[in-house]
Design a protein around this motif. Structure first.
Motif, mmCIF file in Angstrom:
data_model
loop_
_atom_site.group_PDB
_atom_site.id
_atom_site.type_symbol
_atom_site.label_atom_id
_atom_site.label_comp_id
_atom_site.label_asym_id
_atom_site.label_seq_id
_atom_site.Cartn_x
_atom_site.Cartn_y
_atom_site.Cartn_z
ATOM 1 N N ALA A 12 19.223 -4.786 -76.311
ATOM 2 C CA ALA A 12 17.959 -5.056 -75.519
ATOM 3 C C ALA A 12 16.943 -5.921 -76.639
ATOM 4 C CB ALA A 12 17.519 -3.682 -75.026
ATOM 5 N N TYR A 13 17.405 -6.076 -77.695
ATOM 6 C CA TYR A 13 16.138 -6.333 -79.004
ATOM 7 C C TYR A 13 15.711 -7.755 -78.450
ATOM 8 C CZ TYR A 13 14.574 -8.457 -83.082
ATOM 9 O OH TYR A 13 13.735 -9.089 -84.038
ATOM 10 N N TRP A 14 16.415 -8.611 -77.853
ATOM 11 C CA TRP A 14 15.807 -9.857 -77.501
ATOM 12 C C TRP A 14 14.664 -9.773 -76.738
ATOM 13 C CZ3 TRP A 14 15.428 -11.222 -72.567
ATOM 14 C CH2 TRP A 14 16.243 -10.709 -71.427
ATOM 15 N N LEU A 15 14.556 -8.793 -76.030
ATOM 16 C CA LEU A 15 13.210 -8.813 -75.165
ATOM 17 C C LEU A 15 11.941 -8.526 -75.932
ATOM 18 C CD1 LEU A 15 14.439 -5.799 -72.598
ATOM 19 C CD2 LEU A 15 14.083 -8.349 -71.987
ATOM 20 N N TYR A 16 12.162 -8.073 -77.092
ATOM 21 C CA TYR A 16 10.945 -7.732 -78.029
ATOM 22 C C TYR A 16 10.709 -8.867 -79.099
ATOM 23 C CZ TYR A 16 12.947 -3.483 -75.951
ATOM 24 O OH TYR A 16 13.502 -2.492 -75.172
ATOM 25 N N SER A 17 11.378 -9.965 -78.987
ATOM 26 C CA SER A 17 11.512 -10.705 -80.285
ATOM 27 C C SER A 17 9.887 -11.334 -80.413
ATOM 28 C CB SER A 17 12.497 -12.077 -80.288
ATOM 29 O OG SER A 17 12.279 -12.568 -79.036
ATOM 30 N N ASP A 18 9.393 -11.618 -79.314
ATOM 31 C CA ASP A 18 7.899 -12.161 -79.399
ATOM 32 C C ASP A 18 6.837 -10.981 -79.670
ATOM 33 O OD1 ASP A 18 8.215 -10.899 -76.794
ATOM 34 O OD2 ASP A 18 6.906 -12.021 -75.900
ATOM 35 N N LEU A 19 7.357 -9.818 -79.909
ATOM 36 C CA LEU A 19 6.200 -8.940 -80.235
ATOM 37 C C LEU A 19 6.114 -8.449 -81.764
ATOM 38 C CD1 LEU A 19 7.386 -6.105 -77.631
ATOM 39 C CD2 LEU A 19 5.638 -7.885 -77.183
ATOM 40 N N ASP A 20 6.852 -9.432 -82.429
ATOM 41 C CA ASP A 20 7.023 -9.071 -83.872
ATOM 42 C C ASP A 20 5.402 -9.081 -84.550
ATOM 43 O OD1 ASP A 20 8.737 -8.881 -86.182
ATOM 44 O OD2 ASP A 20 7.358 -10.683 -87.184
ATOM 45 N N GLY A 21 4.507 -9.919 -84.128
ATOM 46 C CA GLY A 21 3.134 -9.910 -84.537
ATOM 47 C C GLY A 21 2.282 -8.856 -84.353
ATOM 48 N N ASN A 22 2.729 -8.109 -83.308
ATOM 49 C CA ASN A 22 1.879 -6.669 -83.088
ATOM 50 C C ASN A 22 2.040 -5.782 -84.246
ATOM 51 O OD1 ASN A 22 1.465 -7.552 -80.646
ATOM 52 N ND2 ASN A 22 2.969 -6.277 -79.662
ATOM 53 N N LEU A 23 3.053 -5.807 -85.200
ATOM 54 C CA LEU A 23 3.259 -4.854 -86.130
ATOM 55 C C LEU A 23 2.116 -5.018 -87.273
ATOM 56 C CD1 LEU A 23 7.153 -4.454 -86.104
ATOM 57 C CD2 LEU A 23 5.504 -2.762 -85.588
ATOM 58 N N LYS A 24 1.661 -4.189 -87.880
ATOM 59 C CA LYS A 24 1.076 -4.390 -88.990
ATOM 60 C C LYS A 24 1.525 -3.502 -90.220
ATOM 61 C CE LYS A 24 -2.090 -2.240 -86.286
ATOM 62 N NZ LYS A 24 -1.414 -2.444 -85.157
ATOM 63 N N GLY A 25 1.395 -4.203 -91.507
ATOM 64 C CA GLY A 25 2.183 -3.538 -92.603
ATOM 65 C C GLY A 25 1.144 -3.377 -93.667
ATOM 66 N N ILE A 26 1.588 -2.202 -94.687
ATOM 67 C CA ILE A 26 0.915 -2.051 -95.708
ATOM 68 C C ILE A 26 1.773 -1.910 -96.944
ATOM 69 C CG2 ILE A 26 -0.606 -0.299 -96.884
ATOM 70 C CD1 ILE A 26 -1.493 0.874 -94.294
ATOM 71 N N ASP A 27 1.583 -2.524 -98.032
ATOM 72 C CA ASP A 27 2.586 -2.496 -99.187
ATOM 73 C C ASP A 27 2.128 -1.078 -99.802
ATOM 74 O OD1 ASP A 27 4.124 -2.840 -101.342
ATOM 75 O OD2 ASP A 27 3.445 -4.943 -101.921
ATOM 76 N N ILE A 28 2.773 -0.133 -99.555
ATOM 77 C CA ILE A 28 2.938 1.266 -100.236
ATOM 78 C C ILE A 28 3.317 1.257 -101.708
ATOM 79 C CG2 ILE A 28 3.398 3.611 -100.121
ATOM 80 C CD1 ILE A 28 1.237 3.136 -97.787
ATOM 81 N N ASP A 29 4.194 0.734 -101.762
ATOM 82 C CA ASP A 29 5.088 0.504 -103.131
ATOM 83 C C ASP A 29 4.434 0.064 -104.293
ATOM 84 O OD1 ASP A 29 7.424 1.745 -102.207
ATOM 85 O OD2 ASP A 29 8.580 -0.020 -101.723
ATOM 86 N N THR A 30 3.416 -1.088 -103.977
ATOM 87 C CA THR A 30 2.682 -1.572 -104.851
ATOM 88 C C THR A 30 1.592 -1.088 -105.303
ATOM 89 O OG1 THR A 30 3.202 -3.943 -104.116
ATOM 90 C CG2 THR A 30 1.218 -3.827 -105.440
ATOM 91 N N ALA A 31 0.771 -0.297 -104.027
ATOM 92 C CA ALA A 31 -0.253 0.500 -104.284
ATOM 93 C C ALA A 31 -0.064 1.952 -105.202
ATOM 94 C CB ALA A 31 -0.829 0.977 -102.887
ATOM 95 N N ILE A 32 1.036 2.557 -104.857
ATOM 96 C CA ILE A 32 1.453 3.673 -105.751
ATOM 97 C C ILE A 32 1.911 3.440 -107.291
ATOM 98 C CG2 ILE A 32 2.908 5.874 -105.644
ATOM 99 C CD1 ILE A 32 2.835 5.633 -102.867
#
Length: 358
Positions: free
Chosen positions: A42-62
């Motif tokens: 069912a993944y194809w249903l969500y392909s246009d939702l990718d931009g909703n996610l927000k990311g934080i670079d935890i590894d670099t910060a720690i």
């Protein structure tokens, strides 16, 4: 004994107990999102939702000051529940506070094989030693003792919360996931509600919950009221509400897992949209392809086998409105998770609850 006050912009009264009432909605919403998005076909249903996610670079910060990674395929995830009053959350009845805090924190340990999971709930009023951390602007914040756990998020940022949990537990976090109030409400509404059974009437003027004894189908608003309830049932404490929250936890994840994704594309899209809009993750999960791959690896987890344990705590001798890790239970719990051994029964009992298992 009550815990009152809230360092770092908290709502008043019963902080340790409020922490427990929010366990269910955060853990299950996040794991449910991963299970859902990891549905593969069912993944194809969500392909246009990718931009909703927000990311934080935890590894670099720690940086490199971290425990070693697991030598197995097991995973450890820190899940934070944000109660920001900005955006959609401003319309929710979440109390008279402003700003954002990590009002719920769960360290989820998934052993090799990924067929079961253990979640450790860290009470928000726990006094901890905060390690030296780097803030968003690159400035350094010195280490400090006796810092209230939920103040770290608002004062220093999520990467410092991750580092603090790693220092407390000796366990490296593979991933970080954050979800907010509005996302939880949207999830429940998107799946058509959650069915729970209560064995007594619940009338809580504080949360707004009004249920009679029996089985009820809760919508998103009622579910928020349900997981917040601390008045009108038992002795009014959050620690006494643990069975209620765990009941909701199991019901929510079970509801998500039984959704007919392929048979209802519209509902599937609404669920995915609701969850991806509400999630902030580490950069290792901040795209749908990454989240889908990780979610697929969790599909074998059965809600009925998921165990939720409150970090064993006792009331602080200097400030009875705060708690600290109880020894030796605290060390026993983290040690068992580090080595994938059986958690001793004593490590599941908290002096702050009178020695009862949450």
């Amino acid at each position: 004994m009550r815990t009152d006050g809230d360092e770092g912009g908290g709502e008043g009264g019963g902080g340790v107990r409020r922490k427990r009432r929010r366990t269910g909605r955060i853990l299950l919403a996040v794991l449910g999102a991963m299970l859902l998005i990891g549905a593969g076909s069912a993944y194809w249903l969500y392909s246009d939702l990718d931009g909703n996610l927000k990311g934080i670079d935890i590894d670099t910060a720690i940086g490199d000051d971290r425990p070693a990674k697991l030598p197995t395929s097991g995973q450890n995830i820190l899940i934070l529940g944000s109660d920001s009053r900005a955006g959609a959350n401003a319309n929710l009845n979440t109390g008279h506070v402003s700003g954002a805090r990590s009002d719920t924190a769960l360290m989820v340990h998934i052993p090799e094989g990924r067929t079961r999971a253990t979640a450790v709930n860290i009470p928000r009023d726990t006094l901890v030693t905060r390690p030296e951390c780097t803030k968003y602007d690159g400035s350094t914040v010195a280490s400090a003792r006796r810092v209230m756990f939920n103040s770290i998020y608002s004062q220093v940022g999520p990467a410092c919360v991750v580092k603090t949990v790693e220092q407390m537990s000796g366990i490296r976090m593979d991933h970080y996931v954050e979800i907010d109030f509005a996302g939880f409400k949207g999830l429940v509404d998107a799946i058509g509600g959650v069915t729970v059974t209560v064995d007594q009437d619940i009338h809580d003027s504080s949360s707004g919950l009004d249920l009679t004894k029996g089985t009820h189908r809760l919508d998103g608003t009622q579910s928020l009221e349900f997981v917040r309830t601390r008045h009108g049932i038992g002795d009014g404490s959050d620690l006494g509400r643990i069975g209620l929250q765990q009941k909701f936890m199991t019901a929510l994840l079970g509801e998500i897992k039984k959704q007919d994704l392929l048979g209802s594309p519209t509902k599937s899209y609404k669920i995915a949209s609701s969850l991806t809009s509400a999630l902030t993750t580490d950069t290792g999960l901040s795209s749908l392809s990454k989240l889908a791959q990780f979610g697929s690896s969790l599909k074998a987890i059965d809600p009925s086998t998921m165990e939720t344990i409150m970090l064993p705590v006792r009331y602080d001798t200097q400030d009875p409105n705060r708690v600290v890790g109880a020894q030796p239970q605290d060390k026993q719990l983290w040690n068992a998770l580090r080595h994938d051994t059986t958690i001793p029964a004593s490590a599941k009992k908290s002096p702050a609850t009178g020695g009862k298992t949450p």
